[in-house]
Design a protein around this motif. Structure first.
Motif, PDB file in Angstrom:
ATOM      1  N   GLU A  33       0.824  -1.214   0.000  1.00 44.28           N
ATOM      2  CA  GLU A  33       0.000   0.000   0.000  1.00 44.28           C
ATOM      3  C   GLU A  33       0.857   1.262   0.000  1.00 44.28           C
ATOM      4  N   PHE A  34       1.853   1.313   0.882  1.00 44.62           N
ATOM      5  CA  PHE A  34       2.720   2.486   0.938  1.00 44.62           C
ATOM      6  C   PHE A  34       3.473   2.657  -0.382  1.00 44.62           C
ATOM      7  N   ALA A  35       4.064   1.578  -0.872  1.00 44.42           N
ATOM      8  CA  ALA A  35       4.853   1.644  -2.106  1.00 44.42           C
ATOM      9  C   ALA A  35       3.995   2.051  -3.304  1.00 44.42           C
ATOM     10  N   PHE A  38       3.572   5.902  -2.731  1.00 43.25           N
ATOM     11  CA  PHE A  38       4.681   6.826  -2.504  1.00 43.25           C
ATOM     12  C   PHE A  38       6.037   6.398  -3.065  1.00 43.25           C
ATOM     13  N   ASP A  39       6.264   5.117  -3.308  1.00 41.91           N
ATOM     14  CA  ASP A  39       7.586   4.668  -3.759  1.00 41.91           C
ATOM     15  C   ASP A  39       7.436   3.411  -4.620  1.00 41.91           C
ATOM     16  N   PRO A  40       6.865   3.568  -5.828  1.00 37.80           N
ATOM     17  CA  PRO A  40       6.485   2.408  -6.640  1.00 37.80           C
ATOM     18  C   PRO A  40       7.640   1.733  -7.383  1.00 37.80           C
ATOM     19  N   GLN A  41       8.690   1.397  -6.663  1.00 31.11           N
ATOM     20  CA  GLN A  41       9.795   0.653  -7.263  1.00 31.11           C
ATOM     21  C   GLN A  41       9.483  -0.840  -7.184  1.00 31.11           C
ATOM     22  N   HIS A  64       8.880   4.468   4.041  1.00 31.11           N
ATOM     23  CA  HIS A  64       7.863   3.764   4.834  1.00 31.11           C
ATOM     24  C   HIS A  64       8.416   3.457   6.229  1.00 31.11           C
ATOM     25  N   THR A  65       9.668   3.004   6.287  1.00 35.81           N
ATOM     26  CA  THR A  65      10.304   2.754   7.587  1.00 35.81           C
ATOM     27  C   THR A  65      10.347   4.043   8.403  1.00 35.81           C
ATOM     28  N   SER A  66      10.662   5.152   7.754  1.00 28.97           N
ATOM     29  CA  SER A  66      10.670   6.454   8.440  1.00 28.97           C
ATOM     30  C   SER A  66       9.291   6.804   8.973  1.00 28.97           C
TER      31      SER A  66
END
Length: 159
Positions: A33-35, A38-41, A64-66
């Motif tokens: 969900e996060f990826a 926000f960070d679709p690698q 996401h870890t942050s």
């Protein structure tokens, strides 16, 4: 829930003090969900691509870890404090991947503090954070300043 009367003020954080907190179980669904947003690698979205990558498996974005660290910080003490925000993050380091089913925890160390020259009712506290997985491996570190209201703004301060 935000506390109406803060429990923690600038005076409550002393250089050298540590606090360990947090238990965050990282799920596959949260990583995806996060990826996606926000960070679709590929190594954050596709399990097969992740297995073939240098990371060796589906893992959380560093951002996401942050974000998970920030949530654990809020739950542990910020929501009960006189925090007025973070004027700076000096350093973030993602040391190891955070994988599906990792369980994260945090160690916070107060490394510096001072009163605000421009706002005598405020104090600044510099914290170092270490984020651990369930094997007690450091997966992330962060250093930055937080600004807090002072409990007794009119009193002199010992450094």
């Amino acid at each position: 829930m935000v506390s109406e009367m803060p429990k923690y003020y600038w005076e409550d954080f002393k250089v050298g003090d540590t606090l360990e907190f947090g238990t965050k179980h990282v799920t596959r669904e949260e990583i995806l969900e996060f990826a996606s947003e926000f960070d679709p690698q590929p190594f954050h979205l596709d399990e097969e691509a992740a297995k073939k990558s240098i990371l060796g498996g589906l893992c959380a974005s560093g951002w996401h870890t942050s974000a998970m660290l920030k949530r654990m910080i809020c739950d542990a003490f910020v929501l009960e404090s006189a925090s007025v925000g973070i004027p700076s993050i000096e350093e973030i380091r993602w040391k190891k991947p955070v994988y599906v089913d990792d369980v994260l925890s945090v160690k916070r160390t107060c490394i510096e503090r001072r009163t605000s020259k421009r706002q005598p009712g405020m104090g600044l506290t510099r914290f170092a954070y270490e984020v651990f997985n369930q094997k007690r491996e450091v997966v992330m570190t962060m250093v930055g300043w937080v600004k807090y209201g002072r409990r007794h703004a009119d009193e002199a301060v010992e450094a």
